[in-house]
Design an enzyme around this catalytic site. Structure first.
Site, PDB file in Angstrom:
ATOM      1  N   GLU A 135      -0.371 -15.440  15.255  1.00 33.17           N
ATOM      2  CA  GLU A 135       1.000 -15.150  14.794  1.00 33.17           C
ATOM      3  C   GLU A 135       0.944 -13.982  13.815  1.00 33.17           C
ATOM      4  OE1 GLU A 135       1.863 -18.729  12.680  1.00 33.17           O
ATOM      5  OE2 GLU A 135       1.424 -19.980  14.418  1.00 33.17           O
ATOM      6  N   LYS A 137       1.235 -12.302  10.323  1.00 26.25           N
ATOM      7  CA  LYS A 137       1.161 -12.835   8.963  1.00 26.25           C
ATOM      8  C   LYS A 137       2.345 -12.264   8.199  1.00 26.25           C
ATOM      9  CE  LYS A 137      -2.134 -13.584   5.236  1.00 26.25           C
ATOM     10  NZ  LYS A 137      -1.301 -13.272   4.085  1.00 26.25           N
ATOM     11  N   ASP A 139       4.881 -11.424   5.135  1.00 26.80           N
ATOM     12  CA  ASP A 139       4.738 -11.118   3.720  1.00 26.80           C
ATOM     13  C   ASP A 139       5.923 -11.702   2.979  1.00 26.80           C
ATOM     14  OD1 ASP A 139       3.918 -10.089   1.338  1.00 26.80           O
ATOM     15  OD2 ASP A 139       4.723  -8.095   1.710  1.00 26.80           O
ATOM     16  N   TYR A 249       5.605 -22.326  10.236  1.00 25.88           N
ATOM     17  CA  TYR A 249       4.393 -22.145  11.031  1.00 25.88           C
ATOM     18  C   TYR A 249       3.362 -23.241  10.837  1.00 25.88           C
ATOM     19  CZ  TYR A 249       3.316 -19.775   6.606  1.00 25.88           C
ATOM     20  OH  TYR A 249       3.174 -19.454   5.292  1.00 25.88           O
ATOM     21  N   LYS A 337      -6.434  -8.915   8.661  1.00 26.56           N
ATOM     22  CA  LYS A 337      -5.617  -7.934   7.940  1.00 26.56           C
ATOM     23  C   LYS A 337      -5.660  -6.574   8.627  1.00 26.56           C
ATOM     24  CE  LYS A 337      -4.192 -10.061   4.140  1.00 26.56           C
ATOM     25  NZ  LYS A 337      -4.562  -9.451   2.904  1.00 26.56           N
ATOM     26  N   CYS A 431      20.848  14.178 -20.628  1.00 25.30           N
ATOM     27  CA  CYS A 431      20.945  14.165 -19.180  1.00 25.30           C
ATOM     28  C   CYS A 431      20.396  15.482 -18.636  1.00 25.30           C
ATOM     29  CB  CYS A 431      22.400  13.969 -18.755  1.00 25.30           C
ATOM     30  SG  CYS A 431      22.635  14.179 -16.978  1.00 25.30           S
ATOM     31  N   CYS A 434      23.722  17.340 -17.038  1.00 21.81           N
ATOM     32  CA  CYS A 434      24.888  17.797 -17.800  1.00 21.81           C
ATOM     33  C   CYS A 434      24.598  17.927 -19.290  1.00 21.81           C
ATOM     34  CB  CYS A 434      26.075  16.866 -17.576  1.00 21.81           C
ATOM     35  SG  CYS A 434      25.894  15.279 -18.383  1.00 21.81           S
ATOM     36  N   CYS A 449      23.267   8.288 -18.293  1.00 20.10           N
ATOM     37  CA  CYS A 449      24.172   9.349 -18.698  1.00 20.10           C
ATOM     38  C   CYS A 449      25.564   8.736 -18.599  1.00 20.10           C
ATOM     39  CB  CYS A 449      24.035  10.538 -17.737  1.00 20.10           C
ATOM     40  SG  CYS A 449      25.412  11.684 -17.870  1.00 20.10           S
ATOM     41  N   CYS A 454      29.750  14.052 -15.287  1.00 21.10           N
ATOM     42  CA  CYS A 454      28.430  14.648 -15.010  1.00 21.10           C
ATOM     43  C   CYS A 454      28.350  15.037 -13.532  1.00 21.10           C
ATOM     44  CB  CYS A 454      27.331  13.647 -15.348  1.00 21.10           C
ATOM     45  SG  CYS A 454      25.693  14.186 -14.787  1.00 21.10           S
TER      46      CYS A 454
HETATM   47  S1  IVH Z   1      -0.836 -20.590   8.299  1.00 23.08           S
HETATM   48  C1  IVH Z   1      -4.151 -22.983   6.203  1.00 23.08           C
HETATM   49  N1  IVH Z   1       0.626 -18.740   9.340  1.00 23.08           N
HETATM   50  O1  IVH Z   1      -0.661 -16.538   4.360  1.00 23.08           O
HETATM   51  C2  IVH Z   1      -3.249 -22.136   7.004  1.00 23.08           C
HETATM   52  N2  IVH Z   1       0.115 -18.595   7.017  1.00 23.08           N
HETATM   53  O2  IVH Z   1      -3.283 -16.411   2.897  1.00 23.08           O
HETATM   54  C3  IVH Z   1      -1.873 -22.237   6.539  1.00 23.08           C
HETATM   55  N3  IVH Z   1       1.149 -16.707   5.882  1.00 23.08           N
HETATM   56  O3  IVH Z   1      -0.345 -19.198   2.119  1.00 23.08           O
HETATM   57  C4  IVH Z   1      -1.144 -20.977   6.650  1.00 23.08           C
HETATM   58  N4  IVH Z   1       2.188 -15.896   7.631  1.00 23.08           N
HETATM   59  O4  IVH Z   1       1.744 -17.847   2.749  1.00 23.08           O
HETATM   60  C5  IVH Z   1       0.041 -19.189   8.223  1.00 23.08           C
HETATM   61  N5  IVH Z   1       1.970 -17.169  10.392  1.00 23.08           N
HETATM   62  C6  IVH Z   1       1.383 -17.633   9.290  1.00 23.08           C
HETATM   63  C7  IVH Z   1       1.510 -16.987   8.040  1.00 23.08           C
HETATM   64  C8  IVH Z   1       0.862 -17.507   6.924  1.00 23.08           C
HETATM   65  C9  IVH Z   1       1.975 -15.756   6.334  1.00 23.08           C
HETATM   66  C10 IVH Z   1       0.700 -16.798   4.488  1.00 23.08           C
HETATM   67  C11 IVH Z   1       0.911 -18.119   3.852  1.00 23.08           C
HETATM   68  C12 IVH Z   1      -0.422 -18.570   3.355  1.00 23.08           C
HETATM   69  C13 IVH Z   1      -1.136 -17.273   3.268  1.00 23.08           C
HETATM   70  C14 IVH Z   1      -2.603 -17.508   3.366  1.00 23.08           C
END
Ligand code: IVH
Length: 693
Positions: A135, A137, A139, A249, A337, A431, A434, A449, A454
């Site tokens: 999946e 990851k 943010d 997830y 990553k 400023c 102006c 300002c 201005c």
């Molecule tokens: S699974 C033990 N799936 O990544 C596994 N985590 O560094 C449980 N995260 O704390 C996490 N997307 O905040 C999982 N598709 C995804 C994710 C995900 C983001 C984050 C999550 C976790 C961190 C781990």
């Protein structure tokens, strides 16, 4: 049966079956149906992105529920959709422990490291037919939601993995999170702990940051900071103002439901109304994992959310148990990553720009550097505190990164590479445009300002006024606006409609054809929809989405201007900060003059069906409440008037239609009598709002 208020009295309009009061169901039953219907539409809209009804119809259902709950406050439960607006501030966040620890993930920084993970797994697990689910990851911030018998009872942050913070009130405001699980196919499990990521879409973060910069507030560096900042709030009304989303997830403790694999989890959760990211892959081989890694990397820029890699997990839960965990991370999953997003370059200068609201923003001028395929030449530094905190000097070698895909950011200087030729930056006390003195208002990070004349402020507000989401006069670009502001021809938005051919012909690179085309475009732009006009005014906190909602709710500019803060707070998606900003904006003399001038030069709100106000027996009537009412609070009374199409305001003026006086009315009732405005008793008011007319 308590008096059921007919909501939509306009016979030509198709009435939602739930708003058809001809049936003889009891109010309790109606309330339940409204709640599940609203939850269903919420799911269609926020989770599936496939709405089935117009916003206006949703709003009508919502208001009907608000009215019913006002009549029966004893029936209000925390899982009602009306409770998504946020609860009063808490004193502190309270710890909440996780029944099963929330683990974190080990990282792999390359395809080779991913392969090493696969090899490790195959050494740990008997079954050599191990397959993975991969999946993106996300943010954001990971949270756990606890559902008991289908009801959302507890939401918490991850914290240290064992104990997080109880953020239930804040999570309730996230519309993608069901307050009750759907149970069309099977009854919901006795207990379901589900985990996932709360995040914000990239465009929403950009929008919010633009707004914050306009306010002189530091923008959020990335979606994670925003999600954390929004969820770890004591005041959930602030959270309600943020367009947060969620994807699930993972699960924690579950009772009354048996899941055997990640694939099953990703398929079953949506049947309960829980949002799941549709982008994932079942990978039979390691090569398929790598293919998904590359696919997400190539989609990365175009995905609506920020992702910094993929998560690869063993699919079958029994095999996960075999693989086990080491300290805080499982051996059955890994984060793959994407390569670094940072670069090193030189800070050539720090320039100061002046925004629409006068906020001075320092901007880093950088030697061009490519980061993740995009050339970076500048970065915002937000305010002087940030420059000080980073310890930046002009001439420094600096590390830059593309933060959350949003704005390039300076991570910090590399002090070891200093030559001694670097110099400190000093925020100007005047400023830069102006030359008026700038001030740092209390509680604000930005210097401003305050000169409304201005040229920089005028330039920015004109550019906003004619921008795409506003009046959309694309012939009026930055260069032209600079000239027009520079020569004094334009000092307020309305001035653009006063431009004549002669003035235009006097400008650089402006021939008769362009001048005529611009005049024609301006003439056409005079007729504008209400949402665009509201957005164009540049009201703090009001982006195009809020402008749209306000237009739908009030129908006319006049009524938005008159709206009381208490009334604005009733509007879905309008939080306290927005309500206050709107009221302040229209109370300001300068802004009133701007609006008056627009009307004077012929700007007109075009009629549009989308902007038609809610119609009811009291459509357009303006109410003021005073004194103490015996059978309901003023807020409730206000709601009962607004469901009928009326608006409520705080003060009596010649525009007031009715004053409702409870016990101990003050000067408002007196003023009403002076102005010849009818003063109603509570009974008369109740009769008026419950009559069918
Ligand atoms: S699974 C033990 N799936 O990544 C596994 N985590 O560094 C449980 N995260 O704390 C996490 N997307 O905040 C999982 N598709 C995804 C994710 C995900 C983001 C984050 C999550 C976790 C961190 C781990």
């Amino acid at each position: 049966m308590a008096n059921a208020l007919p909501l939509l009295d306009n016979p030509r309009r198709p009435v939602h079956p739930l708003l058809d009061m001809t049936s003889t169901r009891g109010p309790r039953d109606e309330l339940e149906r409204l709640r599940s219907e609203l939850a269903r539409h919420n799911y269609l809209y926020h989770v599936l992105d496939r709405p089935e009804i117009e916003d206006a119809e949703y709003d009508a259902l919502f208001r009907r529920l608000v009215a019913l709950e006002a009549e029966h406050p004893e029936w209000v439960t925390p899982d009602s959709p009306t409770q998504r607006v946020g609860a009063p501030p808490a004193d502190a966040l309270v710890p909440a422990s996780h029944a099963l620890p929330m683990l974190s993930l080990d990282n792999a920084f390359s395809e080779e490291e991913l392969r090493a993970f696969d090899e490790r797994v195959r050494g740990l697990v008997r079954d050599d037919a191990v397959r993975y689910v991969a999946e993106p990851k996300l943010d954001g911030l990971s949270v756990e939601l606890v559902y008991e018998n289908g009801r959302f009872v507890l939401g918490s942050t991850r914290g240290d993995g064992f104990t997080g913070e109880n953020v239930t009130a804040n999570l309730r405001t996230v519309r993608a999170i069901p307050l009750r699980l759907r149970s069309d196919s099977a009854p919901p499990p006795a207990r379901l702990e589900v985990r996932g990521e709360v995040y914000i879409e990239k465009v929403a973060l950009q929008q919010l940051n633009r707004r914050r910069e306009g306010e002189g507030l530091a923008p959020y560096a990335n979606p994670r900071n925003l999600a954390a900042g929004s969820l770890r709030q004591l005041d959930s009304r602030v959270t309600a103002d943020r367009p947060l989303r969620m994807y699930c997830y993972d699960i924690g403790r579950v009772e009354g439901l048996h899941l055997e694999s990640q694939l099953e989890l990703l398929t079953v959760l949506p049947t309960f109304g829980l949002p799941v990211n549709p982008l994932y892959a079942l990978c039979e081989t390691f090569d398929e994992v790598v293919a998904f890694y590359r696919k997400v990397q190539s989609l990365r820029e175009s995905l609506p959310y920020e992702t910094d890699g993929i998560v690869v997990k063993i699919d079958r839960f029994d095999l996960r148990r075999e693989a086990g965990s080491v300290s805080r991370s499982p051996r059955w999953a890994i984060a793959g990553k994407f390569p670094a997003e940072q670069g090193v370059t030189r800070l050539l200068d720090i320039q100061v720009s002046v925004g629409r609201t006068g906020a001075l923003t320092p901007v880093a001028v950088l030697e061009p550097v490519r980061v993740r395929g995009v050339e970076i030449t500048s970065a915002t530094l937000h305010n002087e505190d940030e420059i000080r905190d980073l310890g930046l000097r002009i001439g420094d070698r600096v590390i830059v990164q593309r933060a959350g895909d949003v704005i390039p950011q300076i991570v910090g200087p590399i002090p070891e590479e200093r030559t001694g030729a670097e110099r400190a930056f000093v925020m100007p006390s005047m400023c830069p445009v102006c030359a008026s003195p700038v001030v740092r208002l209390e509680g604000e990070a930005a210097r401003r300002c305050l000169n409304t004349a201005c040229p920089a402020r005028i330039r920015q507000s004109i550019l906003h006024f004619v921008s795409r989401g506003a009046l959309d006069v694309d012939r009026l670009g930055p260069k032209l606006v600079d000239q027009l502001v520079g020569c004094g021809a334009v000092t307020r938005p309305g001035d653009v409609f006063r431009l004549d051919r002669e003035t235009l012909l006097g400008l650089d690179r402006m021939g008769p054809t362009s001048a005529d085309a611009l005049l024609a475009a301006l003439d056409a732009a005079k007729s504008v929809s209400l949402p665009r006009l509201l957005y164009a005014l540049g009201i703090p906190e009001v982006g195009s989405h809020t402008a749209e909602i306000l237009a739908k709710r009030y129908g006319t500019l006049e009524r938005v201007i008159q709206a009381a803060e208490s009334d604005l707070l009733e509007v879905p998606d309008v939080g306290p900060a927005t309500a206050e900003a709107i009221v302040d904006f229209f109370a300001n003399e300068e802004n009133r003059r701007t609006i008056a001038q627009l009307l004077e030069v012929g700007v007109r709100v075009e009629a549009s069906s989308a902007a038609s106000p809610t119609t009811g027996a009291l459509t357009g009537k303006r109410f003021v409440f005073t004194g103490t009412l015996a059978s309901l609070t003023r807020e409730e009374a206000g709601r009962r008037a607004t469901v009928k199409g009326a608006s409520v305001s705080d003060s009596v003026s010649s525009k007031t239609d009715y004053v409702v006086a409870g016990a101990g009315p003050g000067s408002k009732a007196e003023k009403a009598r002076e102005l010849g405005i009818p003063v109603l008793s509570e009974q008369e008011f109740l009769a008026l709002v419950s009559s069918d007319g």
